[in-house]
Design a protein around this motif. Structure first.
Motif, PDB file in Angstrom:
ATOM      1  N   MET A   1       0.910  -1.172  -0.119  1.00 29.84           N
ATOM      2  CA  MET A   1      -0.058  -0.076  -0.126  1.00 29.84           C
ATOM      3  C   MET A   1       0.878   1.155   0.061  1.00 29.84           C
ATOM      4  SD  MET A   1      -2.832  -1.310   0.181  1.00 29.84           S
ATOM      5  CE  MET A   1      -4.094   0.011   0.279  1.00 29.84           C
ATOM      6  N   PRO A   2       0.512   2.197  -0.388  1.00 26.87           N
ATOM      7  CA  PRO A   2       1.179   3.599  -0.504  1.00 26.87           C
ATOM      8  C   PRO A   2       1.818   4.114   0.876  1.00 26.87           C
ATOM      9  CG  PRO A   2      -0.713   3.904  -1.784  1.00 26.87           C
ATOM     10  CD  PRO A   2      -0.867   2.432  -1.107  1.00 26.87           C
ATOM     11  N   ASN A   3       1.051   3.790   1.981  1.00 28.95           N
ATOM     12  CA  ASN A   3       1.398   4.125   3.230  1.00 28.95           C
ATOM     13  C   ASN A   3       2.388   3.166   3.781  1.00 28.95           C
ATOM     14  OD1 ASN A   3      -0.152   2.054   4.027  1.00 28.95           O
ATOM     15  ND2 ASN A   3      -1.491   2.992   5.136  1.00 28.95           N
ATOM     16  N   GLY A   4       2.828   2.074   3.198  1.00 30.87           N
ATOM     17  CA  GLY A   4       3.776   0.940   3.567  1.00 30.87           C
ATOM     18  C   GLY A   4       3.096  -0.115   4.194  1.00 30.87           C
ATOM     19  N   SER A   5       1.753  -0.110   4.517  1.00 32.68           N
ATOM     20  CA  SER A   5       1.340  -1.475   5.263  1.00 32.68           C
ATOM     21  C   SER A   5       1.132  -2.317   4.073  1.00 32.68           C
ATOM     22  CB  SER A   5      -0.162  -1.002   5.560  1.00 32.68           C
ATOM     23  OG  SER A   5      -1.044  -0.629   4.580  1.00 32.68           O
ATOM     24  N   ILE A   6       0.919  -3.648   4.540  1.00 33.71           N
ATOM     25  CA  ILE A   6       0.690  -4.838   3.494  1.00 33.71           C
ATOM     26  C   ILE A   6      -0.910  -5.145   3.657  1.00 33.71           C
ATOM     27  CG2 ILE A   6       1.043  -7.147   3.372  1.00 33.71           C
ATOM     28  CD1 ILE A   6       3.917  -6.576   4.400  1.00 33.71           C
ATOM     29  N   LEU A   7      -1.303  -5.261   2.221  1.00 32.67           N
ATOM     30  CA  LEU A   7      -2.627  -5.729   2.261  1.00 32.67           C
ATOM     31  C   LEU A   7      -2.751  -7.222   2.320  1.00 32.67           C
ATOM     32  CD1 LEU A   7      -5.882  -4.954   1.840  1.00 32.67           C
ATOM     33  CD2 LEU A   7      -5.218  -4.954  -0.715  1.00 32.67           C
TER      34      LEU A   7
END
Length: 60
Positions: A1-7
């Motif tokens: 994700m753009p914020n660095g989190s993993i989907l």
């Protein structure tokens, strides 16, 4: 994700949709959880569990 989190995306566990590699990975992961949580209290080793499972399924 753009914020660095993993989907994370869920996968189907329908055996009919799995190839041999996917089934083997699921089986090994499931067995590991069961061994560490329950089975190691009742069996001396993983091979003993496999033998019991095969007997229950009528393979031996």
């Amino acid at each position: 994700m753009p914020n660095g989190s993993i989907l994370r995306e869920a996968k189907s566990i329908r055996f009919a949709k799995m190839d041999d590699v996917e089934f083997s990975e699921l089986y090994q992961a499931s067995f590991g959880v069961l061994w560490n949580s329950i089975l190691n209290s009742y069996f001396e080793g993983e091979q003993e569990v496999e033998l019991a499972v095969n007997r229950l399924l009528g393979y031996l």
